[in-house]
Design a protein around this motif. Structure first.
Motif, PDB file in Angstrom:
ATOM      1  N   LEU A 228       0.863  -1.174   0.000  1.00 17.22           N
ATOM      2  CA  LEU A 228       0.000   0.000   0.000  1.00 17.22           C
ATOM      3  C   LEU A 228       0.901   1.226   0.000  1.00 17.22           C
ATOM      4  CD1 LEU A 228      -2.587   1.637   0.246  1.00 17.22           C
ATOM      5  CD2 LEU A 228      -2.493   1.292   2.734  1.00 17.22           C
ATOM      6  N   LEU A 229       0.817   2.032  -1.054  1.00 13.25           N
ATOM      7  CA  LEU A 229       1.633   3.236  -1.163  1.00 13.25           C
ATOM      8  C   LEU A 229       0.701   4.439  -1.116  1.00 13.25           C
ATOM      9  CD1 LEU A 229       4.584   3.698  -3.676  1.00 13.25           C
ATOM     10  CD2 LEU A 229       3.274   5.604  -2.749  1.00 13.25           C
ATOM     11  N   THR A 230       0.878   5.276  -0.081  1.00  9.50           N
ATOM     12  CA  THR A 230       0.044   6.466   0.061  1.00  9.50           C
ATOM     13  C   THR A 230       0.836   7.702  -0.347  1.00  9.50           C
ATOM     14  OG1 THR A 230       0.663   6.869   2.372  1.00  9.50           O
ATOM     15  CG2 THR A 230      -1.203   5.395   1.971  1.00  9.50           C
ATOM     16  N   VAL A 231       0.147   8.666  -0.940  1.00  8.89           N
ATOM     17  CA  VAL A 231       0.744   9.941  -1.324  1.00  8.89           C
ATOM     18  C   VAL A 231       0.077  11.016  -0.486  1.00  8.89           C
ATOM     19  CG1 VAL A 231       1.295  11.504  -3.214  1.00  8.89           C
ATOM     20  CG2 VAL A 231       1.032   9.056  -3.662  1.00  8.89           C
ATOM     21  N   CYS A 232       0.882  11.845   0.195  1.00  7.35           N
ATOM     22  CA  CYS A 232       0.335  12.789   1.165  1.00  7.35           C
ATOM     23  C   CYS A 232       1.088  14.114   1.110  1.00  7.35           C
ATOM     24  CB  CYS A 232       0.412  12.191   2.565  1.00  7.35           C
ATOM     25  SG  CYS A 232       2.089  11.682   3.017  1.00  7.35           S
ATOM     26  N   ASP A 233       0.764  15.000   2.041  1.00  4.92           N
ATOM     27  CA  ASP A 233       1.375  16.325   2.098  1.00  4.92           C
ATOM     28  C   ASP A 233       2.616  16.389   2.979  1.00  4.92           C
ATOM     29  OD1 ASP A 233      -0.393  17.636   0.403  1.00  4.92           O
ATOM     30  OD2 ASP A 233      -1.828  17.983   2.003  1.00  4.92           O
ATOM     31  N   THR A 234       2.732  15.498   3.928  1.00  5.61           N
ATOM     32  CA  THR A 234       3.770  15.610   4.955  1.00  5.61           C
ATOM     33  C   THR A 234       5.140  15.203   4.432  1.00  5.61           C
ATOM     34  OG1 THR A 234       3.297  13.370   5.727  1.00  5.61           O
ATOM     35  CG2 THR A 234       2.107  15.173   6.781  1.00  5.61           C
ATOM     36  N   ASP A 235       6.188  15.801   5.019  1.00 12.87           N
ATOM     37  CA  ASP A 235       7.554  15.464   4.631  1.00 12.87           C
ATOM     38  C   ASP A 235       7.985  14.120   5.208  1.00 12.87           C
ATOM     39  OD1 ASP A 235       7.872  17.793   3.206  1.00 12.87           O
ATOM     40  OD2 ASP A 235       8.598  18.926   4.938  1.00 12.87           O
ATOM     41  N   SER A 236       7.499  13.812   6.403  1.00 11.62           N
ATOM     42  CA  SER A 236       7.840  12.548   7.052  1.00 11.62           C
ATOM     43  C   SER A 236       6.670  11.586   6.884  1.00 11.62           C
ATOM     44  CB  SER A 236       8.127  12.789   8.538  1.00 11.62           C
ATOM     45  OG  SER A 236       7.020  13.407   9.148  1.00 11.62           O
ATOM     46  N   PRO A 237       6.843  10.312   7.261  1.00 16.90           N
ATOM     47  CA  PRO A 237       5.698   9.384   7.182  1.00 16.90           C
ATOM     48  C   PRO A 237       4.490   9.964   7.894  1.00 16.90           C
ATOM     49  CG  PRO A 237       7.712   8.184   7.670  1.00 16.90           C
ATOM     50  CD  PRO A 237       8.066   9.642   7.708  1.00 16.90           C
ATOM     51  N   PRO A 238       3.320   9.920   7.280  1.00 18.08           N
ATOM     52  CA  PRO A 238       2.138  10.570   7.849  1.00 18.08           C
ATOM     53  C   PRO A 238       1.691   9.934   9.155  1.00 18.08           C
ATOM     54  CG  PRO A 238       1.527   9.162   6.011  1.00 18.08           C
ATOM     55  CD  PRO A 238       3.021   9.201   6.031  1.00 18.08           C
ATOM     56  N   SER A 265       7.018  12.377  -5.194  1.00 19.15           N
ATOM     57  CA  SER A 265       6.378  11.512  -6.177  1.00 19.15           C
ATOM     58  C   SER A 265       6.572  12.025  -7.608  1.00 19.15           C
ATOM     59  CB  SER A 265       4.874  11.383  -5.889  1.00 19.15           C
ATOM     60  OG  SER A 265       4.216  12.622  -6.069  1.00 19.15           O
ATOM     61  N   GLU A 266       7.224  13.193  -7.735  1.00 22.79           N
ATOM     62  CA  GLU A 266       7.537  13.728  -9.062  1.00 22.79           C
ATOM     63  C   GLU A 266       8.728  12.984  -9.655  1.00 22.79           C
ATOM     64  OE1 GLU A 266       6.128  15.925 -10.896  1.00 22.79           O
ATOM     65  OE2 GLU A 266       4.947  17.297  -9.667  1.00 22.79           O
ATOM     66  N   GLN A 267       8.656  12.710 -10.950  1.00 27.63           N
ATOM     67  CA  GLN A 267       9.753  11.983 -11.613  1.00 27.63           C
ATOM     68  C   GLN A 267      11.053  12.769 -11.584  1.00 27.63           C
ATOM     69  OE1 GLN A 267       9.690   9.031 -13.786  1.00 27.63           O
ATOM     70  NE2 GLN A 267       7.498   8.622 -14.048  1.00 27.63           N
ATOM     71  N   ASP A 268      10.983  14.111 -11.687  1.00 26.91           N
ATOM     72  CA  ASP A 268      12.190  14.931 -11.752  1.00 26.91           C
ATOM     73  C   ASP A 268      12.633  15.461 -10.386  1.00 26.91           C
ATOM     74  OD1 ASP A 268      10.094  16.611 -11.352  1.00 26.91           O
ATOM     75  OD2 ASP A 268      10.550  17.979 -13.015  1.00 26.91           O
ATOM     76  N   TYR A 269      12.090  14.867  -9.333  1.00 30.59           N
ATOM     77  CA  TYR A 269      12.476  15.316  -7.990  1.00 30.59           C
ATOM     78  C   TYR A 269      13.958  15.041  -7.724  1.00 30.59           C
ATOM     79  CZ  TYR A 269      12.941  15.192  -2.891  1.00 30.59           C
ATOM     80  OH  TYR A 269      13.366  15.382  -1.601  1.00 30.59           O
ATOM     81  N   VAL A 270      14.635  16.044  -7.122  1.00 27.58           N
ATOM     82  CA  VAL A 270      16.045  15.903  -6.747  1.00 27.58           C
ATOM     83  C   VAL A 270      16.169  16.173  -5.256  1.00 27.58           C
ATOM     84  CG1 VAL A 270      18.397  16.743  -7.070  1.00 27.58           C
ATOM     85  CG2 VAL A 270      16.833  16.632  -9.027  1.00 27.58           C
ATOM     86  N   SER A 271      16.747  15.250  -4.552  1.00 22.61           N
ATOM     87  CA  SER A 271      16.876  15.377  -3.099  1.00 22.61           C
ATOM     88  C   SER A 271      17.775  16.548  -2.735  1.00 22.61           C
ATOM     89  CB  SER A 271      17.449  14.094  -2.500  1.00 22.61           C
ATOM     90  OG  SER A 271      17.679  14.252  -1.111  1.00 22.61           O
ATOM     91  N   PHE A 310       7.087   4.435  -9.638  1.00 22.58           N
ATOM     92  CA  PHE A 310       7.307   4.635 -11.071  1.00 22.58           C
ATOM     93  C   PHE A 310       7.230   3.319 -11.846  1.00 22.58           C
ATOM     94  CE2 PHE A 310      10.175   8.277  -9.511  1.00 22.58           C
ATOM     95  CZ  PHE A 310       9.063   9.091  -9.300  1.00 22.58           C
ATOM     96  N   GLY A 311       7.401   2.200 -11.136  1.00 24.88           N
ATOM     97  CA  GLY A 311       7.264   0.895 -11.783  1.00 24.88           C
ATOM     98  C   GLY A 311       5.822   0.591 -12.165  1.00 24.88           C
ATOM     99  N   GLY A 312       4.881   1.275 -11.492  1.00 25.42           N
ATOM    100  CA  GLY A 312       3.472   1.167 -11.846  1.00 25.42           C
ATOM    101  C   GLY A 312       2.850  -0.183 -11.575  1.00 25.42           C
TER     102      GLY A 312
END
Length: 354
Positions: A228-238, A265-271, A310-312
């Motif tokens: 289960l992969l959740t997408v949220c607003d928080t920087d750390s685990p929700p 979750s953006e493909q072009d995200y850079v840490s 990204f593996g979908g």
């Protein structure tokens, strides 16, 4: 065919052994005499407070099945017997409308307070009120029962433990603060799970702005198997408070639940985090080494989770969010497998779009 009392008691004992029991660290729902439900944490060797009812030793509940009725007596718990039909009084009461004003109830507030301070049991206070109620005998059975329940809600120090199933937890949150769970009722949640076809071993995406209600329901259905992969607003685990209410085993959650925020979750995200690799000669202490090791583990977890997204080929997407749903779907639908289910909940009958 006759059934002996021995076999009956044995069957009852076996049934009780199979009931879910309260364990140390559990979050337990308790229903008070006035009908309100609270959530309490039962830690070993601790004291638990239940609102105005008072406190008791947590160890009294540990190991007991859910569903029992208890009464607090000097921080000890006494199991209350189940009320039988024979205990209901029979009367020739009429349907006459009775006024419950002070003129029929001579027991004053000061007298009631004195009785409570002297340690008189709640049932005794109620009994005295009934005895001194001038028109109690004229009440209908319904009115008598209503009168007793009203007094019990006011004076009794009893409660009933409720097993935190998904239905009960959803109902608890809906009555407590339905906005926190996006106005999702238990029946609505069950329909969402059915439409998404959540099963053990599946791979699912979720956008949960409902305090973890959707995530908790999916995790329970998955039973510790799958992703289960959740997408949220928080920087750390929700922080999903509803998940904590469910008492799910830690390994059952950690092995399944993963999360990203919208940026990662953006493909072009850079840490932009601090470096995880530092030359050995620049490490000055064990504390710095431990910090670098934790940073590296977190970085690898993030990258692995991004690769999984990204593996979908996810089998379903469930959404309960404050954001406009079409934008969420456009963002995440590329990661769904063919014929995957998309279930979106909105508290509004028509979702406006701009």
């Amino acid at each position: 065919m006759s059934i002996s009392s021995t076999s009956t008691s044995s069957t009852a004992a076996n049934a009780e052994q199979n009931l879910p029991k309260i364990q140390p660290g559990h979050n337990v729902l308790v229903r008070q005499p006035n009908g309100d439900v609270r959530s309490i944490k039962v830690d070993r060797d601790s004291i638990v407070t239940v609102g105005r009812l008072g406190s008791f030793y947590a160890n009294e509940l540990i190991g007991q099945p859910y569903g029992f009725s208890y009464e607090m007596v000097n921080k000890q718990l006494k199991i209350l017997p189940v009320r039988t039909l024979e205990e209901v009084e029979d009367t020739d009461a009429t349907n006459e409308l009775i006024n419950d004003g002070e003129f029929v109830q001579p027991l004053t507030l000061d007298e009631i307070q004195t009785l409570k301070q002297s340690g008189v049991h709640a049932s005794e206070i109620i009994k005295r009120q009934i005895e001194q109620h001038a028109n109690y005998s004229l009440k209908t059975e319904y009115s008598k029962d209503k009168y007793k329940k009203r007094k019990e809600a006011k004076y009794s120090k009893s409660f009933i433990t409720i097993e935190p199933t998904m239905h009960n937890v959803c109902d608890y949150w809906f009555n407590k603060d339905q906005n926190r769970i996006r106005d999702i009722r238990p029946d609505t949640l069950s329909q969402m799970l059915a439409m998404a076809n959540i099963q053990p071993g599946g791979r699912y995406l979720a956008v949960d702005d409902a305090s973890g209600l959707v995530a908790a329901a999916i995790l329970e259905r998955m039973g510790g198997s799958g992703t289960l992969l959740t997408v949220c607003d928080t920087d750390s685990p929700p922080a999903y408070p509803v998940v904590a209410n469910m008492n799910l085993p830690t390994e059952m959650v950690q092995s399944v639940l993963k999360s990203l925020n919208w940026a990662t979750s953006e493909q072009d995200y850079v840490s932009v985090h601090a470096p995880v690799e530092v030359p050995v000669d620049e490490i000055r202490s064990d504390r710095q080494k431990t910090r670098l090791r934790k940073r590296k583990v977190a970085h690898e977890l993030l990258e692995n989770t991004r690769e999984e997204l990204f593996g979908g080929e996810f089998e379903a997407l469930m959404v309960a969010s404050q954001y406009e749903p079409s934008g969420i779907i456009d963002r995440l639908v590329p990661y769904l497998a063919g014929s995957a289910s998309i279930v979106v909940h909105s508290p509004h009958s028509q979702v406006s779009s701009t």
